[in-house]
Design a protein around this motif. Sequence first.
Motif, PDB file in Angstrom:
ATOM      1  N   PRO A 203     -19.496   9.881 -67.310  1.00 23.41           N
ATOM      2  CA  PRO A 203     -20.865   9.848 -66.913  1.00 23.41           C
ATOM      3  C   PRO A 203     -20.822   9.044 -65.484  1.00 23.41           C
ATOM      4  O   PRO A 203     -19.853   8.203 -65.388  1.00 23.41           O
ATOM      5  CB  PRO A 203     -21.429   9.060 -67.808  1.00 23.41           C
ATOM      6  N   LYS A 204     -21.711   9.461 -64.447  1.00 22.71           N
ATOM      7  CA  LYS A 204     -21.762   8.777 -63.416  1.00 22.71           C
ATOM      8  C   LYS A 204     -22.257   7.378 -63.439  1.00 22.71           C
ATOM      9  O   LYS A 204     -21.977   6.460 -62.477  1.00 22.71           O
ATOM     10  CB  LYS A 204     -22.574   9.766 -62.309  1.00 22.71           C
ATOM     11  N   ARG A 205     -22.917   7.224 -64.284  1.00 24.24           N
ATOM     12  CA  ARG A 205     -23.674   5.816 -64.744  1.00 24.24           C
ATOM     13  C   ARG A 205     -23.486   5.406 -65.961  1.00 24.24           C
ATOM     14  O   ARG A 205     -23.354   6.253 -66.957  1.00 24.24           O
ATOM     15  CB  ARG A 205     -25.184   5.842 -64.370  1.00 24.24           C
ATOM     16  N   SER A 206     -23.349   4.185 -66.239  1.00 26.29           N
ATOM     17  CA  SER A 206     -23.183   3.546 -67.580  1.00 26.29           C
ATOM     18  C   SER A 206     -24.516   2.641 -67.775  1.00 26.29           C
ATOM     19  O   SER A 206     -24.976   2.205 -66.939  1.00 26.29           O
ATOM     20  CB  SER A 206     -21.813   2.976 -67.702  1.00 26.29           C
ATOM     21  N   SER A 286     -31.297  19.914 -70.370  1.00 29.19           N
ATOM     22  CA  SER A 286     -32.652  19.436 -70.937  1.00 29.19           C
ATOM     23  C   SER A 286     -32.500  18.767 -72.148  1.00 29.19           C
ATOM     24  O   SER A 286     -31.806  18.916 -73.132  1.00 29.19           O
ATOM     25  CB  SER A 286     -33.381  20.902 -71.569  1.00 29.19           C
ATOM     26  N   PHE A 287     -33.249  17.607 -71.902  1.00 25.50           N
ATOM     27  CA  PHE A 287     -32.930  16.379 -73.159  1.00 25.50           C
ATOM     28  C   PHE A 287     -33.762  17.089 -74.320  1.00 25.50           C
ATOM     29  O   PHE A 287     -33.497  16.728 -75.560  1.00 25.50           O
ATOM     30  CB  PHE A 287     -33.819  15.305 -72.643  1.00 25.50           C
ATOM     31  N   LYS A 288     -34.705  18.181 -74.261  1.00 24.38           N
ATOM     32  CA  LYS A 288     -35.368  18.689 -75.445  1.00 24.38           C
ATOM     33  C   LYS A 288     -34.310  19.075 -76.444  1.00 24.38           C
ATOM     34  O   LYS A 288     -34.345  19.053 -77.823  1.00 24.38           O
ATOM     35  CB  LYS A 288     -36.212  19.817 -75.115  1.00 24.38           C
ATOM     36  N   GLN A 289     -33.021  19.704 -75.855  1.00 23.76           N
ATOM     37  CA  GLN A 289     -31.795  20.151 -76.826  1.00 23.76           C
ATOM     38  C   GLN A 289     -31.383  18.841 -77.732  1.00 23.76           C
ATOM     39  O   GLN A 289     -31.441  18.964 -78.713  1.00 23.76           O
ATOM     40  CB  GLN A 289     -30.850  20.511 -75.796  1.00 23.76           C
ATOM     41  N   VAL A 290     -31.290  17.811 -77.097  1.00 24.22           N
ATOM     42  CA  VAL A 290     -30.760  16.534 -77.741  1.00 24.22           C
ATOM     43  C   VAL A 290     -31.768  16.146 -78.833  1.00 24.22           C
ATOM     44  O   VAL A 290     -31.604  15.923 -79.891  1.00 24.22           O
ATOM     45  CB  VAL A 290     -30.531  15.313 -76.624  1.00 24.22           C
ATOM     46  N   ALA A 291     -33.100  16.104 -78.442  1.00 25.87           N
ATOM     47  CA  ALA A 291     -34.314  15.590 -79.382  1.00 25.87           C
ATOM     48  C   ALA A 291     -34.159  16.452 -80.681  1.00 25.87           C
ATOM     49  O   ALA A 291     -34.352  16.092 -81.856  1.00 25.87           O
ATOM     50  CB  ALA A 291     -35.515  15.706 -78.584  1.00 25.87           C
ATOM     51  N   ILE A 292     -34.073  17.822 -80.556  1.00 27.58           N
ATOM     52  CA  ILE A 292     -34.137  18.857 -81.559  1.00 27.58           C
ATOM     53  C   ILE A 292     -32.680  18.789 -82.496  1.00 27.58           C
ATOM     54  O   ILE A 292     -32.943  18.540 -83.657  1.00 27.58           O
ATOM     55  CB  ILE A 292     -34.438  20.088 -81.085  1.00 27.58           C
ATOM     56  N   LEU A 407     -21.759  20.826 -76.287  1.00 23.41           N
ATOM     57  CA  LEU A 407     -22.022  21.888 -75.175  1.00 23.41           C
ATOM     58  C   LEU A 407     -23.290  21.610 -74.330  1.00 23.41           C
ATOM     59  O   LEU A 407     -23.435  22.466 -73.528  1.00 23.41           O
ATOM     60  CB  LEU A 407     -22.139  23.327 -75.686  1.00 23.41           C
ATOM     61  N   VAL A 408     -24.101  20.587 -74.808  1.00 20.44           N
ATOM     62  CA  VAL A 408     -25.254  20.105 -73.993  1.00 20.44           C
ATOM     63  C   VAL A 408     -24.965  19.710 -72.636  1.00 20.44           C
ATOM     64  O   VAL A 408     -25.422  20.232 -71.593  1.00 20.44           O
ATOM     65  CB  VAL A 408     -25.962  19.188 -74.955  1.00 20.44           C
ATOM     66  N   LYS A 409     -23.975  18.631 -72.415  1.00 17.03           N
ATOM     67  CA  LYS A 409     -23.567  17.915 -71.200  1.00 17.03           C
ATOM     68  C   LYS A 409     -22.283  17.176 -71.315  1.00 17.03           C
ATOM     69  O   LYS A 409     -22.207  16.470 -72.057  1.00 17.03           O
ATOM     70  CB  LYS A 409     -24.472  17.096 -70.679  1.00 17.03           C
ATOM     71  N   LYS A 410     -21.076  18.090 -70.921  1.00 15.45           N
ATOM     72  CA  LYS A 410     -19.864  17.733 -71.024  1.00 15.45           C
ATOM     73  C   LYS A 410     -19.638  16.253 -71.174  1.00 15.45           C
ATOM     74  O   LYS A 410     -18.894  15.511 -71.972  1.00 15.45           O
ATOM     75  CB  LYS A 410     -18.716  18.481 -70.406  1.00 15.45           C
ATOM     76  N   ARG A 411     -19.723  15.730 -70.112  1.00 16.23           N
ATOM     77  CA  ARG A 411     -19.247  14.271 -69.499  1.00 16.23           C
ATOM     78  C   ARG A 411     -20.295  13.352 -70.533  1.00 16.23           C
ATOM     79  O   ARG A 411     -19.726  12.213 -70.462  1.00 16.23           O
ATOM     80  CB  ARG A 411     -19.581  14.115 -67.938  1.00 16.23           C
ATOM     81  N   MET A 412     -21.157  13.582 -71.051  1.00 15.73           N
ATOM     82  CA  MET A 412     -22.049  12.865 -71.810  1.00 15.73           C
ATOM     83  C   MET A 412     -21.778  12.971 -73.343  1.00 15.73           C
ATOM     84  O   MET A 412     -22.787  12.643 -74.023  1.00 15.73           O
ATOM     85  CB  MET A 412     -23.562  12.867 -71.422  1.00 15.73           C
TER      86      MET A 412
END
Length: 489
Positions: A203-206, A286-292, A407-412
């Motif tokens: 991640p770019k930020r922690s 999309s954070f919606k992906q994470v929430a669901i 698969l939502v966001k690889k680095r996270m």
Amino acid sequence: MDKEVSLYKGNKKILFMTTFAFFLSFVVWFNMAPFASTIQKALQLSNEEIAVLLSINVALTIPARIIIGMLVDRFGPKHVYTTLLISVSIPCFWFAFANSFWQLFMARALLSVVGAGFVIGIRMVSEWFPAKHIGLAEGIYGGWGNFGSSAAAFSLPLLALLFGGESGWRYAIAITGILCIVYAVIYFRSVENAPSGKEFKRPKRSGAMEVTSYKGMAGLIIMSIPLYAALALITWQLSNTSLISNQIAILIYVILASVYFYNVYKIWAVNRDHLRKGVPKEEQYSFKQVAILDFAYFITFGSELAVISMLPMFFEATFSMGVAAAGMIASSFAFMNLVARPGGGWLSDKFGRKKTLIILLGATSVAYLGMAQIGSDWSIIAAVLLTMTCSFFVQAGEGAVFSMVPLVKKRMTGQIAGMVGAYGNVGSVLFLAILGVLNPSLFFLGISIMAFCCFIACFFLKEPVVERAPAFQPVKEQNARKSGEEVAI
């Protein structure tokens, strides 16, 4: 295909090594369960104190999964899993040789951190398998690793018998701590964070989860509330049984609220600058992906843990059967993990991740509705078949959830897996609390209704885009390919 096979050379070994690390984590996490009655007699504990020890076993797992998720994205799964296994050996030894309730309580609370090991392996496996096989690989990892709880149930009592004497249970539990230290060294020497030639993205930020829109930031702040609410609920349960005073409970509530608002500040601090500048489209998710997915794992894994806890008593009371028989029948719910979770991952790889999760959640809702109808007039065979069917859908749903998470966001992946995994524990805390005030029929009906709501929510998911394997390959990997070495599942 040849390039992909060469790139992921050695992935079966990584899957085995990481699955065993998770398996061992579950052995340690549940090493108290087989000895609950023995410990109660040896240390003269009350029923309430034993119940508290069992519930505190999941308390710190919730924040630990969030923190471990951040650490694994930053430092890599190899170092974090090694450190975790060595670290938890200390409270493991403390618990094994504790002589009072509060020593047991503190050791058990610290041991609950080992449940966060699940998150580490999710990131490791996602690095070593191509996206089109990731569902099956993560399913094998999760399903077979979860079997560690069952392994603890039947192997640790045998070890205690071998040692013999009043302290047999202590030595059996201590051995699990020794195994953690030994395997931590083996694991560190045997794995790497990613295949040679494949970048381990960080991640770019922690300090907090990175989001790519103001709407996502608001969603993250809101979705963080249940994580603290679950800990507040556990605190309330402790104060309600008079094991902690109201003053201490109020202090804990204040601490939880303070930590939550600090977390809100960190979310803002980590995300404000890049949100002001604007996030490039290729970097957005999309954070919606994470929430669901949080909600889906809340239903599936959360209900699994709660149902496993109540099934023996349910069968015993409903069908007037003995404790041993009821326990054997109820164990079928947990054993389904061996095939169901990998099955859910495989179905996701084969037929689409969104479609598979929708179907499995719909089937879960129907199955729990059926469970709500079980009564003494049912045949035991019909009740067991329905229980196993329900178990399959629940655990296959877990596999489908984690076929999407990487698969939502690889680095996270670690942070996302940490949050989704924590929601599974939040679900277990809530469902167990509900069980305390509702009869089994209404309990199953409530889960069915929530599963149906999640079924509807999943229609708003987006099918994740499957990325191609990296084009770069080192010379030694190209030579290996030419020599005919193959590895990918």
